[in-house]
Design an enzyme around this catalytic site. Structure first.
Site, PDB file in Angstrom:
ATOM      1  N   LYS A   1     -62.358 101.719 108.931  1.00 18.17           N
ATOM      2  CA  LYS A   1     -63.410 101.744 108.058  1.00 18.17           C
ATOM      3  C   LYS A   1     -63.662 103.129 107.808  1.00 18.17           C
ATOM      4  O   LYS A   1     -63.313 103.981 108.483  1.00 18.17           O
ATOM      5  CB  LYS A   1     -64.866 101.099 108.920  1.00 18.17           C
ATOM      6  CG  LYS A   1     -66.127 101.351 108.112  1.00 18.17           C
ATOM      7  CD  LYS A   1     -66.320 100.539 107.005  1.00 18.17           C
ATOM      8  CE  LYS A   1     -67.277 100.530 106.165  1.00 18.17           C
ATOM      9  NZ  LYS A   1     -67.376  99.891 104.783  1.00 18.17           N
TER      10      LYS A   1
ATOM     11  N   CYS B   1     -64.242 104.753  96.062  1.00 18.92           N
ATOM     12  CA  CYS B   1     -65.269 103.680  96.482  1.00 18.92           C
ATOM     13  C   CYS B   1     -66.280 103.611  95.160  1.00 18.92           C
ATOM     14  O   CYS B   1     -66.851 104.644  94.886  1.00 18.92           O
ATOM     15  CB  CYS B   1     -66.034 104.131  97.667  1.00 18.92           C
ATOM     16  SG  CYS B   1     -67.348 102.951  98.064  1.00 18.92           S
TER      17      CYS B   1
ATOM     18  N   ILE C   1     -54.696  98.473  95.297  1.00 16.69           N
ATOM     19  CA  ILE C   1     -55.965  99.083  94.757  1.00 16.69           C
ATOM     20  C   ILE C   1     -57.189  98.985  95.518  1.00 16.69           C
ATOM     21  O   ILE C   1     -57.112  97.986  96.743  1.00 16.69           O
ATOM     22  CB  ILE C   1     -56.225  98.449  93.397  1.00 16.69           C
ATOM     23  CG1 ILE C   1     -56.472  96.888  93.480  1.00 16.69           C
ATOM     24  CG2 ILE C   1     -55.167  98.739  92.299  1.00 16.69           C
ATOM     25  CD1 ILE C   1     -56.865  96.040  92.356  1.00 16.69           C
ATOM     26  N   ASN C   2     -58.078  99.689  95.493  1.00 19.45           N
ATOM     27  CA  ASN C   2     -59.533  99.466  95.919  1.00 19.45           C
ATOM     28  C   ASN C   2     -59.983  98.347  94.971  1.00 19.45           C
ATOM     29  O   ASN C   2     -59.537  97.869  94.019  1.00 19.45           O
ATOM     30  CB  ASN C   2     -60.152 100.936  95.920  1.00 19.45           C
ATOM     31  CG  ASN C   2     -61.121 100.951  96.715  1.00 19.45           C
ATOM     32  OD1 ASN C   2     -61.978  99.926  97.243  1.00 19.45           O
ATOM     33  ND2 ASN C   2     -61.521 102.084  97.504  1.00 19.45           N
TER      34      ASN C   2
END
Lengths: 255, 322
Positions: B53, B138, B199-200
Site C-alpha cells: 500500500k 493517485c 497504469i494507475n
C-alpha cells in the site's frame, strides 16, 4: 477465515421478495459467531464483479443460512441458485457481537427490515448462555416480516398490518419495562436511520449497545480499505467496517 | 489440474534492475495491504512480488465513505491513500514481510518532492525492501498525486531526486489520464528510472439518479477492474515502445490470458490488482496459468512472450469471438 467452494443446499422464499439461502460448510457453520458475515462470489465472470457480504443468519449442523432481499445484480443471481450449485464463500469475517461477555443479563435484539439477519444466530447464543432475550423487529408491512427462529418477539410494521403501527425503535421504547431493570444490552441491526435512533435511546438511558453496520465493501477483510466507519474520540479518524466491525459499540462510532 | 508437469522445464523467473522475481506476476499497490492480511488464505511467497500500500511520511486517514462502488465490469475507488505511515510500516509490517520468500517493493506516495525523498530515505535505511514504486498518479488526493503525474517535468524531477538517493529498483507508476503516456515514460527513463508501472486507475465517476448524488464522497475516483484492460493494454504498448527500460503492465488483469496479453504488448511483468479483492489467490493462479500456456506453446521461458505481438502480418479470424 477460509475461502471455499460451498454447495448450495436450497434457496427458500420466506417473505415478499425475501429469500433464505442455505449452503453447506462444516467449518463456517462450526466457527461463526453471531454478528460475523460471509463474502460471497455470486457468479463466475465479471458481472457482478465484486463479492457480496451477508450476515450469517443461522447455523445448524453443517449448514449456514443467509437472508437477502432481491434488490440488485448480486441478489438477483443468488435467488436463482439451485440445490447442488457451488458458490465461492469467504468467511467467517468480522468481529462478532460481544454476546459472550458477562456485562449483561438480558439481550435486547433490535432488527429493522433485513436487519433481522443476525438475530436468529444471536438468539441461539443468548439462549444457550441462559440469558433473557427481548426481541423487537420492524418491517414495512406484514408481507416483509421475517420472525423465524426468534424468541419473545415484538413486532411493528410501518403500515400497521401487523403488531404496532410504527417502528422497531417505537417498540423498544414502549416495552422498556420488560428489560430495563434486568441488566440489558442492546444488539441492533438495520437501516442507518434506525441505528441512529437506537443509539440515541441507548446512550440517553445508559444502556450498553452494539450495532451491526452495513455498507459497500469489496474484499471483506481489509486489503481494499473501502469501508471506513468514522470513530469518535480516537487518534485515527476511521476504522474499517469489515475488519474492526461490522459490530461496533455505539459509543465508539459516528453513525 | 496442472499436476504432472515439470515446473523446472520453463523459466518463470526474471531479474529486473538487479531484483530477482520468481515469476512475473506481482500484486499491485493498494490491493494487498502490507501482505499480512491474506496469509490465512494463500501462500503469498508464491507471488512474484508484493507491492505495498502507498506509504507516506505520516499516517493518512483517507477519504470519507463511500469510498468504493461497483461499475460495469469494474469498480471506482476513492480511498485517498489511507496508510499507517512509513515509521509504523517499518516497525509493524516490515518484520513480517522480511520472512516472505518473495520480492518486496515499497510504494511511496507524497504531497511534495521532499516528502518522497524522506519516505525513501527512511525505507532505504532498513533491510528487506528490494525496490520502490513511486506513485505520481493517485487520482484521489488534493495535493501531489495526479498534479505530479500529469506534468512531465515534475515526473522527471521526482525521478531524478529519488534516483540520486538509491541504487535499488526504482519504478515510476504512471497515470493513463494524459494524452501521450510515452512522453512521461521517456521523462522517467531519462531521469534514471529502472522501470515503469503502467497504469494507475482512470478517473471516473458514477451518479445515483434517485438521490442525484455522486456515488463517491469525492465525486470522482479511480476506475479499475476488467473494464479498463483495453485502455491499459494500449498504454503499455505505447510506453514500452517509447523506452528501453522494462514496463510492468497493470490494468484489469483477472486471469492468465489477460496477463499474457500484457506480456505480448511489451510488459516485462504484470501486476494484479482488483482481482485480489475477489480472489486473494488470483496472482498465484495467474502465474501458474502463464507457465502452463508457455508449456502448451513450447516456450522455454515466459520472457519469450514479452513483446511478441505480431502486428505486421495479416490478421486471422478471431476464434474466441463466438
Amino acid at each position: 477465515m477460509i475461502q471455499s467452494l460451498c454447495t448450495v443446499h436450497n434457496v427458500e422464499q420466506v417473505a415478499e421478495n425475501i429469500f433464505v439461502l442455505t449452503f453447506i460448510s462444516p467449518h463456517i457453520a462450526s466457527v461463526t459467531k453471531a454478528g460475523q458475515f460471509v463474502n460471497i462470489r455470486v457468479a463466475e465472470g465479471v458481472e457482478p464483479l465484486l463479492r457480496r457480504p451477508f450476515s450469517v443468519c443461522r447455523t445448524e449442523g453443517e449448514c449456514v443460512e443467509i437472508i437477502f432481499n432481491v434488490v440488485g445484480k448480486g441478489s438477483s443471481v443468488l435467488r436463482k441458485k439451485q440445490s447442488g450449485d457451488l458458490i465461492d464463500v469467504l468467511g467467517p469475517l468480522g468481529v462478532p457481537f460481544s454476546l459472550f461477555e458477562d456485562d449483561f443479563d438480558t439481550g435486547v435484539l433490535v432488527g429493522g427490515g433485513l436487519g433481522v439477519a443476525p438475530l436468529p444466530i444471536s438468539t441461539a447464543t443468548l439462549v444457550a448462555r441462559q440469558k433473557s432475550v427481548s426481541t423487537f423487529i420492524g418491517s414495512r408491512s406484514k408481507r416483509q416480516l421475517v420472525k423465524n427462529h426468534l424468541v419473545n418477539v415484538h413486532v411493528a410494521t410501518d403500515d400497521g398490518t401487523e403488531g404496532l403501527h410504527g417502528t422497531a425503535v417505537d417498540l423498544l421504547k414502549k416495552h422498556s419495562d420488560e428489560y430495563r431493570y434486568r441488566r440489558p444490552k442492546i444488539f441492533a441491526c438495520g437501516p442507518t436511520k434506525m441505528l441512529h435512533a437506537v443509539a440515541a435511546f441507548a446512550i440517553a438511558n445508559s444502556i450498553p449497545c452494539e450495532v451491526s453496520l452495513e455498507g459497500p465493501m469489496a474484499c471483506g477483510f481489509g486489503i481494499c480499505q473501502g469501508c471506513p466507519v468514522e470513530l469518535v474520540g480516537a487518534e485515527r479518524k476511521y476504522a474499517l467496517m469489515c475488519k474492526e466491525g461490522p459490530t461496533f459499540d455505539v459509543r465508539r462510532i459516528r453513525i | 489440474m496442472y499436476e504432472g508437469y515439470e515446473s523446472d522445464m520453463i523459466t518463470t523467473s526474471v531479474t529486473l534492475a538487479g531484483v530477482q522475481f520468481k515469476n512475473r506476476v506481482l500484486v499491485a499497490s493498494g490491493t494487498y495491504g502490507y501482505g499480512d492480511d491474506t496469509i490465512e488464505l494463500v501462500d503469498v511467497s508464491k507471488l512474484g512480488g508484493i507491492i505495498t500500500k502507498s506509504l507516506s511520511m505520516k499516517p493518512r486517514d483517507g477519504n470519507p465513505p463511500p469510498r468504493i462502488v461497483e461499475t460495469a465490469g469494474g469498480m471506482l475507488n476513492s480511498i485517498g491513500l489511507a496508510n499507517i505511515g512509513v515509521h509504523r510500516f517499518l516497525t509493524e509490517k516490515l518484520p513480517f514481510l522480511r520472512t516472505l520468500d518473495t520480492a518486496i517493493i515499497a510504494n511511496i506516495a507524497a504531497s511534495s518532492i521532499d516528502e518522497y525523498c524522506n519516505v525513501l530515505d527512511a525505507l532505504e535505511a532498513e533491510k528487506g525492501i528490494n525496490g520502490y514504486e513511486i506513485n505520481v498518479s493517485c487520482p484521489n488526493v488534493k495535493e501531489g498525486g495526479l498534479s505530479f503525474g500529469t506534468n512531465p517535468t515534475m515526473v522527471e524531477e521526482i525521478t531524478r531526486r529519488l534516483r540520486s538517493r538509491t541504487k535499488k529498483l526504482l519504478s515510476i507508476k504512471l497515470t493513463p489520464n494524459v494524452t501521450h503516456i510515452s512522453e512521461f515514460a521517456r521523462a522517467a527513463e531519462s531521469a534514471g528510472a529502472d522501470a515503469l508501472s503502467v497504469i494507475n486507475t482512470l478517473i471516473g465517476m458514477g451518479v445515483n439518479i434517485h438521490t442525484r448524488k455522486p456515488m463517491l464522497s469525492t465525486v470522482t475516483g479511480g476506475l479499475s477492474g476488467p473494464a479498463i484492460k483495453p485502455v491499459a493494454l494500449a498504454k503499455v504498448y505505447e510506453a514500452s515502445k517509447a523506452v528501453k527500460i522494462p514496463v510492468i503492465g497493470i490494468g484489469g488483469i483477472m486471469n492468465a490470458n489477460d496477463a499474457i496479453e500484457f506480456l505480448m504488448v511489451g510488459a516485462s511483468a504484470v501486476q494484479v490488482g482488483t482481482a485480489n479483492y475477489i480472489d486473494p489467490g488470483a496472482g498465484i493462479k495467474i502465474a501458474e496459468g502463464i507457465r502452463v500456456f508457455c508449456e502448451a506453446h513450447n516456450l522455454s521461458d515466459v520472457g519469450d512472450l514479452v513483446g511478441s505481438l505480431d502486428a505486421k502480418t495479416e490478421f486471422s479470424a478471431i476464434s474466441s469471438w463466438l
